[in-house]
Write a protein that holds these residues in place. Structure first.
Motif, PDB file in Angstrom:
ATOM      1  N   VAL A 355       0.839  -1.203   0.000  1.00 48.85           N
ATOM      2  CA  VAL A 355       0.000   0.000   0.000  1.00 48.85           C
ATOM      3  C   VAL A 355       0.871   1.250   0.000  1.00 48.85           C
ATOM      4  O   VAL A 355       0.571   2.235  -0.692  1.00 48.85           O
ATOM      5  N   ASN A 356       1.963   1.229   0.777  1.00 53.97           N
ATOM      6  CA  ASN A 356       2.877   2.377   0.782  1.00 53.97           C
ATOM      7  C   ASN A 356       3.406   2.663  -0.620  1.00 53.97           C
ATOM      8  O   ASN A 356       3.472   3.826  -1.053  1.00 53.97           O
ATOM      9  N   GLN A 357       3.762   1.616  -1.343  1.00 58.48           N
ATOM     10  CA  GLN A 357       4.308   1.801  -2.692  1.00 58.48           C
ATOM     11  C   GLN A 357       3.231   2.220  -3.680  1.00 58.48           C
ATOM     12  O   GLN A 357       3.496   3.005  -4.592  1.00 58.48           O
ATOM     13  N   LEU A 358       2.015   1.721  -3.516  1.00 55.47           N
ATOM     14  CA  LEU A 358       0.919   2.143  -4.393  1.00 55.47           C
ATOM     15  C   LEU A 358       0.678   3.640  -4.270  1.00 55.47           C
ATOM     16  O   LEU A 358       0.471   4.343  -5.264  1.00 55.47           O
ATOM     17  N   VAL A 383      -3.625 -11.379   6.676  1.00 56.31           N
ATOM     18  CA  VAL A 383      -2.905 -10.600   5.670  1.00 56.31           C
ATOM     19  C   VAL A 383      -3.871  -9.691   4.921  1.00 56.31           C
ATOM     20  O   VAL A 383      -3.592  -8.498   4.698  1.00 56.31           O
ATOM     21  N   LEU A 384      -5.025 -10.223   4.527  1.00 54.56           N
ATOM     22  CA  LEU A 384      -6.007  -9.420   3.798  1.00 54.56           C
ATOM     23  C   LEU A 384      -6.549  -8.288   4.672  1.00 54.56           C
ATOM     24  O   LEU A 384      -6.774  -7.171   4.196  1.00 54.56           O
ATOM     25  N   LYS A 385      -6.749  -8.583   5.972  1.00 57.77           N
ATOM     26  CA  LYS A 385      -7.228  -7.550   6.900  1.00 57.77           C
ATOM     27  C   LYS A 385      -6.205  -6.426   7.031  1.00 57.77           C
ATOM     28  O   LYS A 385      -6.558  -5.235   7.048  1.00 57.77           O
ATOM     29  N   THR A 386      -4.928  -6.780   7.109  1.00 59.43           N
ATOM     30  CA  THR A 386      -3.863  -5.774   7.188  1.00 59.43           C
ATOM     31  C   THR A 386      -3.815  -4.933   5.919  1.00 59.43           C
ATOM     32  O   THR A 386      -3.651  -3.708   5.969  1.00 59.43           O
ATOM     33  N   LEU A 387      -3.983  -5.578   4.764  1.00 60.67           N
ATOM     34  CA  LEU A 387      -3.968  -4.864   3.493  1.00 60.67           C
ATOM     35  C   LEU A 387      -5.094  -3.837   3.440  1.00 60.67           C
ATOM     36  O   LEU A 387      -4.886  -2.673   3.088  1.00 60.67           O
ATOM     37  N   THR A 390      -4.607  -0.874   5.957  1.00 60.20           N
ATOM     38  CA  THR A 390      -3.613   0.092   5.483  1.00 60.20           C
ATOM     39  C   THR A 390      -4.178   0.940   4.349  1.00 60.20           C
ATOM     40  O   THR A 390      -3.828   2.111   4.203  1.00 60.20           O
ATOM     41  N   LEU A 391      -5.058   0.361   3.547  1.00 61.00           N
ATOM     42  CA  LEU A 391      -5.671   1.093   2.445  1.00 61.00           C
ATOM     43  C   LEU A 391      -6.602   2.198   2.926  1.00 61.00           C
ATOM     44  O   LEU A 391      -6.977   3.075   2.139  1.00 61.00           O
TER      45      LEU A 391
END
Length: 641
Positions: A355-358, A383-387, A390-391
């Motif tokens: 997400v940081n790079q996006l 992992v999906l929850k963290t993604l 962060t979004l």
């Protein structure tokens, strides 16, 4: 979450960096005075914005355009707005007063046909909602909006909407504050920056937006189509207007004129934030002082390292962007580390960094993330929850699907403008953006085929050829005892000589001369016995440590006694010159007593008799300097010097 904004203005471009605190999220309090050397510790670069002179984003611009073509099959029209490419207007973006167009989406029926709503040659007012990207023109909408700090006013809209990025309690409060506002028959959207705003703030801003609308209507009436009616604010004002709020500690600007513009903007829209706009006056450049330049340089790379030792590989394609997650050097923590735990830890770090790079690279469109396969469903869910969590900090609209059985996550991110990487770079002219080129060996094999064809078609009197190519390619023929060259000459019955410099493209091929063996050799051999040349000695000799080697565009000169002068320039005298190599002795050192009387470079070609006066007499000097590799400077053949 605490944030800071840096604005750097140069002659050629304006750059804006958004910094976010790496600690616990929370609204920032009014900042205490800071020392000049306090360069935002605990912050990271979250987003970057660039705007070049003469290449500004046109998102938000309003044009009076003329419909060029209406395509019923695409339910879209192409509109001439005065740019190189026509803009694209979908039927869902068409607004006709008194007509309920209806939004249908793909595959859905209903609503008026586009051919009933607009006609070719018709003049319409449109607003750009998406910049022209690659081969596509700008995306247009007839639903014109005028942006303020707290609200976006839509003259053809209806009702009041509130940003979903705000908390539920704040959204309810803002609905109460905006209830009953006189919108003059239009609509409005309350922005995220309106957090904490009062009814008086909205009423004051509405008067400003109404005046802008009146000016806009007047310009539409006076402007001939196609033409620009309204231009969006420049980058710094636009970014500050859209995102600067109470969560920001300060905005630092390194240009006095731009600083005054932002102060004036806040004085008119949010007086309580004026004291948070600071003028940067240190001698060290702003982006250099805060380490932003290093971050910008890193955007060109494919690899992004993770804290544990894993890394991401980001590959850009025409249709989508692929991000691959690798464990790298991370092997787990402690003696009892398990594979599943190691993989999950890497994936959790990757989810945040993706997400940081996006955001940092402003990557849009379809994005596929290849996480490392996880066996347990609960780990995939984590992992999906963290993604997704962060979004939440990403202002750009995104949609994320579930993790597939292959460990892939498919998502989309709205693509509005060109990313920073596209702005600061261009495709490589050598590989055309593919990232790979043919190797020297591959090119040499292709050239060998061309030389065979050349020998077959040539006249019988043409016994030899002088061929121009990059020395790194010709080295494939002349290296390893010239086995490839000798085999080619034996097969074709012709002789081949090579010339060229490192400045030539690898695939450059040109026949400079063809004729008899003596004629071609006379021109091909760059030096003659007795010539004195200034060379750059680049490496020790392979078999004799006392000797050294100089290279001039692939032509090798063995220098007797030059071993201790590696890296230096020395004047030498050529003792023997062949097609691909020569031997020489130092002129500013005593000649070795045991030097052979007639050393041979091993190519079996005797040097031509030296002709006095041909190169300016016995003491001719030829400047033949090369770079670190000794191959970068061209040496002209005798007939061309």
């Amino acid at each position: 979450m605490k944030k800071q904004l840096l604005v750097s203005v140069d002659r050629g471009e304006t750059r804006v960096a958004l910094l976010e605190a790496t600690g616990t999220p929370g609204a920032a309090k009014k900042p205490a005075p800071r020392a000049k050397k306090d360069l935002a510790p605990g912050y990271r670069v979250a987003e970057l914005y660039f705007e070049r002179r003469g290449n500004r984003s046109i998102v938000g611009n309003i044009y009076k355009g003329k419909i060029d073509n209406v395509l019923a099959g695409l339910e879209a029209a192409f509109v001439d707005i005065g740019l190189d490419k026509n803009g694209f207007l979908h039927v869902d973006e068409i607004v006709v007063p008194g007509v309920d167009v209806g939004r249908r989406g793909r595959g859905k029926e209903g609503g008026s046909k586009i051919t009933e709503l607009i006609k070719p040659g018709q003049e319409i007012v449109v607003q750009v909602v998406k910049d022209p990207l690659k081969s596509k023109g700008a995306r247009l909408s007839m639903e014109v909006t005028i942006a303020g700090r707290y609200m976006v006013y839509a003259p053809t809209g209806e009702g009041v909407g509130v940003s979903r990025r705000l908390e539920d309690k704040e959204r309810e409060r803002l609905r109460r504050e905006t209830k009953g506002l006189d919108l003059r028959g239009g609509g409005a959207i309350v922005r995220t920056a309106a957090h904490g705003a009062t009814r008086q703030d909205f009423e004051r801003e509405l008067q400003y937006l109404f005046k802008l609308h009146e000016v806009l209507d007047k310009r539409v009436a006076e402007t001939a189509a196609p033409g620009l009616v309204f231009q969006e604010a420049d980058l710094s004002v636009r970014v500050v207007r859209d995102i600067f709020s109470e969560h920001f500690e300060r905005a630092i600007v390194d240009d006095r004129h731009q600083h005054q513009r932002l102060v004036s903007f806040f004085t008119r829209t949010a007086p309580e934030l004026v004291d948070r706009v600071e003028l940067y006056e240190d001698k060290q450049p702003l982006f250099d002082a805060y380490g932003i330049d290093k971050v910008i340089d890193g955007l060109m790379g494919r690899r992004v390292d993770l804290p544990s030792g894993g890394y991401l590989i980001i590959d850009y394609a025409e249709a989508l962007t692929v991000i691959d997650v690798n464990s790298g050097s991370f092997i787990g923590r402690g003696k009892g580390a398990r594979l599943e735990d190691t993989i999950t830890t890497t994936n959790l770090e990757a989810a945040e960094e993706v997400v940081n790079q996006l955001r940092l690279r402003d990557i849009g469109g379809i994005i596929v993330i290849d996480f490392i396969d996880m066996a347990r469903a609960r780990n995939r869910d984590a992992v999906l929850k963290t993604l997704r969590k962060t979004l939440d900090e990403d202002r750009t609209k995104t949609f994320t699907a579930e993790i597939s059985k292959l460990g892939l996550v498919e998502m989309t991110r709205q693509n509005v403008t060109e990313g920073v990487r596209e702005i600061i770079s261009r495709p490589c002219p050598t590989c055309d953006g593919d990232g790979v080129i043919k190797s020297e060996e591959t090119i040499a094999i292709e050239f060998e085929r061309r030389l065979r064809v050349l020998a077959k078609k040539a006249l019988k009197k043409h016994e030899a050829f002088l061929v121009q190519m990059n020395p790194r390619v010709s080295a494939q023929f002349t290296g390893n005892g010239q086995r490839v060259l000798h085999a080619l000459e034996e097969t074709t019955g012709r002789r081949f000589h090579f010339t060229g410099s490192e400045g030539l493209p690898l695939d450059h091929f040109d026949v400079v001369m063809e004729g008899s063996r003596d004629e071609v050799q006379e021109r091909a051999v760059p030096f003659r016995e007795g010539d004195e040349i200034l060379v750059h000695i680049v490496e020790p000799h392979m078999y004799d440590v006392d000797d050294a080697v100089a290279k001039i565009d692939g032509y090798i000169i063995s220098v007797a006694g030059g071993g201790r002068y590696v890296g230096n320039k020395r004047l030498v005298r050529v003792e023997h010159a062949g097609r691909t190599s020569a031997t020489a002795v130092m002129l500013d050192q005593p000649e070795p007593e045991d030097a052979p009387a007639d050393p041979s470079p091993g190519d079996g070609v005797e040097s031509a008799p030296r002709r006095r006066g041909r190169r300016g007499g016995r003491r001719t000097k030829v400047a033949a300097e090369s770079g670190a590799t000794g191959d970068s400077t061209s040496s002209a053949p005798p007939s061309e010097s």
